[in-house]
Scaffold this motif. Sequence first.
Motif, PDB file in Angstrom:
ATOM      1  N   LEU A  27      62.663  29.559  34.242  1.00 50.88           N
ATOM      2  CA  LEU A  27      62.545  28.580  33.165  1.00 50.88           C
ATOM      3  C   LEU A  27      62.834  29.220  31.807  1.00 50.88           C
ATOM      4  O   LEU A  27      63.465  28.604  30.940  1.00 50.88           O
ATOM      5  CB  LEU A  27      61.145  27.959  33.174  1.00 50.88           C
ATOM      6  N   SER A  28      62.383  30.451  31.618  1.00 51.92           N
ATOM      7  CA  SER A  28      62.647  31.158  30.366  1.00 51.92           C
ATOM      8  C   SER A  28      64.138  31.400  30.204  1.00 51.92           C
ATOM      9  O   SER A  28      64.703  31.220  29.115  1.00 51.92           O
ATOM     10  CB  SER A  28      61.889  32.494  30.341  1.00 51.92           C
ATOM     11  N   MET A  29      64.796  31.786  31.285  1.00 55.31           N
ATOM     12  CA  MET A  29      66.244  32.009  31.257  1.00 55.31           C
ATOM     13  C   MET A  29      66.981  30.692  31.026  1.00 55.31           C
ATOM     14  O   MET A  29      68.002  30.660  30.327  1.00 55.31           O
ATOM     15  CB  MET A  29      66.687  32.645  32.578  1.00 55.31           C
ATOM     16  N   THR A  30      66.459  29.612  31.593  1.00 57.94           N
ATOM     17  CA  THR A  30      67.048  28.286  31.371  1.00 57.94           C
ATOM     18  C   THR A  30      67.049  27.939  29.892  1.00 57.94           C
ATOM     19  O   THR A  30      68.057  27.475  29.343  1.00 57.94           O
ATOM     20  CB  THR A  30      66.265  27.210  32.153  1.00 57.94           C
ATOM     21  N   ALA A 252      68.809  21.351  29.249  1.00 54.58           N
ATOM     22  CA  ALA A 252      68.038  22.200  30.150  1.00 54.58           C
ATOM     23  C   ALA A 252      68.546  22.069  31.578  1.00 54.58           C
ATOM     24  O   ALA A 252      68.648  23.063  32.312  1.00 54.58           O
ATOM     25  CB  ALA A 252      66.557  21.835  30.067  1.00 54.58           C
ATOM     26  N   CYS A 253      68.880  20.849  31.976  1.00 61.29           N
ATOM     27  CA  CYS A 253      69.393  20.617  33.332  1.00 61.29           C
ATOM     28  C   CYS A 253      70.733  21.319  33.541  1.00 61.29           C
ATOM     29  O   CYS A 253      71.000  21.853  34.629  1.00 61.29           O
ATOM     30  CB  CYS A 253      69.537  19.121  33.594  1.00 61.29           C
ATOM     31  N   TYR A 264      77.399  21.389  38.284  1.00 67.60           N
ATOM     32  CA  TYR A 264      77.051  19.979  38.050  1.00 67.60           C
ATOM     33  C   TYR A 264      75.530  19.823  38.195  1.00 67.60           C
ATOM     34  O   TYR A 264      74.866  20.584  38.895  1.00 67.60           O
ATOM     35  CB  TYR A 264      77.769  19.061  39.049  1.00 67.60           C
ATOM     36  N   VAL A 265      75.001  18.804  37.507  1.00 67.53           N
ATOM     37  CA  VAL A 265      73.561  18.519  37.524  1.00 67.53           C
ATOM     38  C   VAL A 265      73.252  17.506  38.613  1.00 67.53           C
ATOM     39  O   VAL A 265      74.023  16.567  38.839  1.00 67.53           O
ATOM     40  CB  VAL A 265      73.099  17.982  36.141  1.00 67.53           C
ATOM     41  N   ILE A 266      72.125  17.692  39.292  1.00 66.26           N
ATOM     42  CA  ILE A 266      71.672  16.747  40.317  1.00 66.26           C
ATOM     43  C   ILE A 266      70.316  16.158  39.900  1.00 66.26           C
ATOM     44  O   ILE A 266      69.633  16.723  39.035  1.00 66.26           O
ATOM     45  CB  ILE A 266      71.566  17.428  41.701  1.00 66.26           C
ATOM     46  N   VAL A 270      66.546  17.132  37.113  1.00 61.65           N
ATOM     47  CA  VAL A 270      65.827  16.286  36.161  1.00 61.65           C
ATOM     48  C   VAL A 270      64.348  16.190  36.532  1.00 61.65           C
ATOM     49  O   VAL A 270      63.466  16.341  35.684  1.00 61.65           O
ATOM     50  CB  VAL A 270      66.458  14.873  36.105  1.00 61.65           C
ATOM     51  N   GLN A 271      64.078  15.965  37.797  1.00 60.06           N
ATOM     52  CA  GLN A 271      62.702  15.809  38.252  1.00 60.06           C
ATOM     53  C   GLN A 271      61.893  17.096  38.068  1.00 60.06           C
ATOM     54  O   GLN A 271      60.717  17.051  37.733  1.00 60.06           O
ATOM     55  CB  GLN A 271      62.680  15.376  39.713  1.00 60.06           C
TER      56      GLN A 271
END
Length: 316
Positions: A27-30, A252-253, A264-266, A270-271
């Motif tokens: 999450l930090s890297m995100t 973020a996604c 690509y985002v799935i 998001v969830q």
Amino acid sequence: MMHKEMIERVLVNIDRVMIGKRDIAELSMTALLAGGHVLLEDVPGVGKTMMVKALAKSISADFKRIQFTPDLLPSDVLGVSIYNPKELAFEFRPGPIMGNIILADEINRTSPKTQSALLEGMEESSVTIDGETMMIPQPFFVMATQNPIEYEGTYPLPEAQLDRFLFKLKMGYPSTKDEVEILNRAEKRVPIEELTTAITLEELVSLQKAVKDVAVDVTIKTYIVECATQTRNNPFVYLGVSPRGSLALMKACQAYAMIKGRDYVIPDDVQYLAPYVFDHRMILKPEAKYEGVTALEIIERILTKVRVPIEMAKVK
């Protein structure tokens, strides 16, 4: 994918210091890749500062630390102009905010005026000193730590300033097995001192640029907006997630998808990320406290209520 390999090198590096905290490292890297900032909130001693140090040492960037105290002044953060009698002119001596990776330790221990000095830089990527605007070097990433607001001697961050953080994370206590491993590793050495650079600053910048190319289908964008809209219409919520929050979740996604090796985002992205992005951007009504309802519970209900896009249109 080359991008995934570079990111994995950083995460493996952090794993050498942070036991059982792979999710927080990801999450930090995100947030770093998305150009956002992170607020780590938890009780003392669970490794908040160590996480920031490990991330900073894994990246060949200018690292600065600010230890916030009640008597810290804005000039201690931004810098100060000092008169040089030899040059007969004022010269600027930059403060610790003029770096790439900033550790803002115990940000809620200092006064709101000093907090604002840092948070303005986070929002504008620039600071104003003596009427002159100075740009902060890029990339610029702040990871702030704070102890829970219930502790004495703290200054809670206002909601408008909390909104400047992409994520609000909690470390949590390690499991018994992980804590024993922490003791084993620290018995005869200091793991953080043995960390070496995993990627260069140029590689980090290239990753941040590549994140923008991660595809977000229109159905995913609609899904994000519908989730944000539901927070605004919830009977327990006084102020819901703003469009800035929707934009933050999309960015973020994109970064998280790259970490997972996708372009690509799935819907799963998001969830997974919505609670970390939305939680600190919502102001609940007094009735929510009386009913024992939290922002995270409201977000979880919304995610189960909003229809998940099953078939995504072909991305052009």
